[in-house]
Enzyme design. Structure first.
Site, PDB file in Angstrom:
ATOM      1  N   LYS B 138      51.497 -11.302 -46.483  1.00 52.72           N
ATOM      2  CA  LYS B 138      51.157 -11.491 -47.817  1.00 52.72           C
ATOM      3  C   LYS B 138      51.976 -12.727 -48.356  1.00 52.72           C
ATOM      4  CE  LYS B 138      54.353 -10.781 -50.066  1.00 52.72           C
ATOM      5  NZ  LYS B 138      55.617 -11.164 -50.047  1.00 52.72           N
ATOM      6  N   TYR B 223      54.233  -7.915 -55.151  1.00 53.90           N
ATOM      7  CA  TYR B 223      54.447  -6.387 -54.998  1.00 53.90           C
ATOM      8  C   TYR B 223      54.228  -5.583 -56.360  1.00 53.90           C
ATOM      9  CZ  TYR B 223      56.415  -7.567 -50.517  1.00 53.90           C
ATOM     10  OH  TYR B 223      56.722  -7.628 -49.440  1.00 53.90           O
TER      11      TYR B 223
END
Lengths: 369, 369
Positions: B138, B223
């Site tokens: 990511k 996140y």
């Protein structure tokens, strides 16, 4: 630095400015001029709800420079009960229509306005016209215009006006201001400050826009807003906000939950949330170059404590915040010094809160600079 | 419920959907079809930086269904070092120009892309063309268009694409998802989720927009964004944001600190901040009707723990998150089941992050519905 930010930077100081430099302090009242500077000032409470009953009156017993001298209430039942409980003289008991007659009552030096938000201007102005100093609960009022009228009325009367920002007198909050001002962890970068609770009785005035002016932002979010202002020592220049309603029946009139972000001139950003729909949110945390400090819980009548990124606790003996606030105001009056929580300070918060509402309503950031 | 939110609601489940219902899974690769379903899949790491060196390779040693089978690197020094350290065969060592030749290499089943963000599409597409399944770190890429190209390439090749969202396999985060889904504290109302750190070396690729696509939001704010999505189980419909720069030299190319707010269909609001300019912000707290739960720290490789408003701790044994993530992907491949972190999931985050940047840039809320 403009005058607004210098006022903020004075948060920690006991000002020693001469009265001559203070346009909002005029002639001293006869009752004070003639008095022993060590005597206790007489406070009249306007509005005998929960806050007056459970916080302010008990706090008055703990003050050094104040005493309960009178009440203003619309309820004859409450008048009787308070008269008996606090041994008040009939001449010191008023209702909202008679309170201007305080002008003739030397027992009362200060009027503490504890009525619903949208009545603050009316009661403050009546008190000022009666020649009394005014301590007014937060939020100052429900619009900037009404705040300005309160400031003007007190100035015209030559009386001081203070807003009930008790945390300006709370040692743990003052310690956080010190950590910020002395840059103990370097330059501040970001603050997260939140305050909310789940409100009960759906019929209370706090849920009535006409009386409250708004919802949790006006009632408790103002503490989070204050924290971001006194910790940064700056005034915000940009606001973004979003609000939400999940219970449109209970919150038909005022917001349920509102989140806002402020940007300050030095680049500090703050993020805050206030709510009437859930419990547990009552903290702030300030992040700086080399560390952080936090109060959790940050705003309560007691139990305020915190910690720092270096492992040190923040846990100073707090005392009664209302007593500290009232004694400070009494000292300002007796010594003819300015309060550090004047009407101008209350007005600033109202202007920012109105901008927060505007940003939430329009979906556009609002410039405050 | 649309397909996007049903994907989110599957967070907790190991899907048992038949392969026939999965348009993105085509024919099985020959290497797998012929293989023992209990065998270890061969992983090739693309990009041998800090994450590969210090997290992923050690994690591979702890997996049940994976093994290090190859590397792709542009550095002959690193190639030599890794060859010696991990006993790699020369035929399993590639550079960025030769990696498509993996098509002929049955030792490699999965390519794990660990290069800078803006190279993810190039390396994913090369791996897919070589017939390999792809696990991609990511953020998925730096634009929605490039994410879509990655999804299309893997679909065309009949290979699975997963994004390296390790917290979807972390027990404490999964416990928070359970608390939300089972409404242990009633309906969710608000989430505060923040993640940031003070970045070091000003010359690293993370501060270069061309390679990183953005700053802390893309790197670690993702996140916090993920947490708000998997805890709510919903997709945001409205974004507001504000960003700030106090060090315009270091942060000439990407944002320094960015704060954003999301509104979800059920009325839940979330408030998040990410930064490259200070430490200490790595938590989330979810507030519900009757209580709250929190992870602090919430996102680390280890040490994740939390607490609940009823006094209970959240402190489950975590294990190696990268190992769990890789083993899960290997099982999905071996059993021809969909991953719960597919390319579509990565694309959703990219779209939302682009909306966050737009909201910060324009000062206007952005609708995502």
């Amino acid at each position: 630095m403009n005058s607004r930010s210098s006022t903020r930077r004075d948060f920690l100081k006991t000002s020693t400015l001469a009265a001559a430099s203070l346009p909002f302090i005029g002639a001293l009242t006869p009752s004070i001029r003639a008095a022993d500077p060590g005597r206790k000032l007489g406070f009249a409470l306007v509005g005998l709800g929960n806050l007056s009953t459970n916080q302010i009156v008990p706090a008055l017993q703990k003050t050094k420079f104040c005493k309960l001298a009178g009440i203003v209430t619309g309820s004859s039942t409450k008048a009787e009960r308070w008269k008996a409980q606090y041994n008040l003289q009939d001449k010191n008991i008023y209702n909202y229509d008679t309170m201007e007659q305080m002008a003739d009552n030397p027992d009362i030096d200060v009027v503490y306005v504890v009525t619903p938000n949208a009545l603050h201007a009316e009661h403050t102005i009546k008190a000022a016209k009666a020649g009394k100093h005014v301590l007014c609960e937060k939020p100052m009022e429900v619009s900037s215009e009404k705040c300005q009228q309160m400031i003007d009325a007190c100035k015209k009367a030559g009386r001081q006006l203070a807003i009930g920002y008790r945390l300006h007198f709370e040692p743990n909050n003052l310690e956080c201001v010190r950590l910020a001002r002395e840059k103990v962890f370097g330059d501040l970068k970001f603050i997260e400050a939140d305050f909310g609770f789940r409100i009960g009785d759906p019929k209370q005035w706090r849920l009535n826009r006409a009386l409250a002016g708004g919802g949790p932002l006006m009632d408790v979010g103002i503490y989070a807003l204050q924290a971001t202002r006194y910790i940064t020592g700056e005034e915000p220049v940009l606001v973004t906000a979003v609000e939400t309603v999940t219970d449109p029946v209970k919150f038909k009139d005022v917001e349920e939950t509102i989140a806002w972000q402020l940007k300050f001139p030095s680049g500090i950003v703050t993020s805050s949330t206030s709510t009437y729909n859930f419990n547990g949110m009552a903290r702030y945390q300030a992040f700086a170059e080399n560390g952080w400090f936090e109060l959790a819980p940050a705003y309560g009548y007691n139990g305020i404590q915190g910690r720092r990124s270096d492992g040190q606790a923040i846990n100073l003996e707090s005392g009664d915040q209302f007593a500290a606030e009232m004694d400070n105001f009494a000292q300002c009056i007796l010594k003819n010094q300015p309060t550090k929580v004047p009407g101008e300070e209350g007005l600033r918060d109202i202007k920012i809160m109105m901008a927060i509402y505007e940003a939430a309503r329009t979906g556009k950031s609002v410039n405050l600079a």
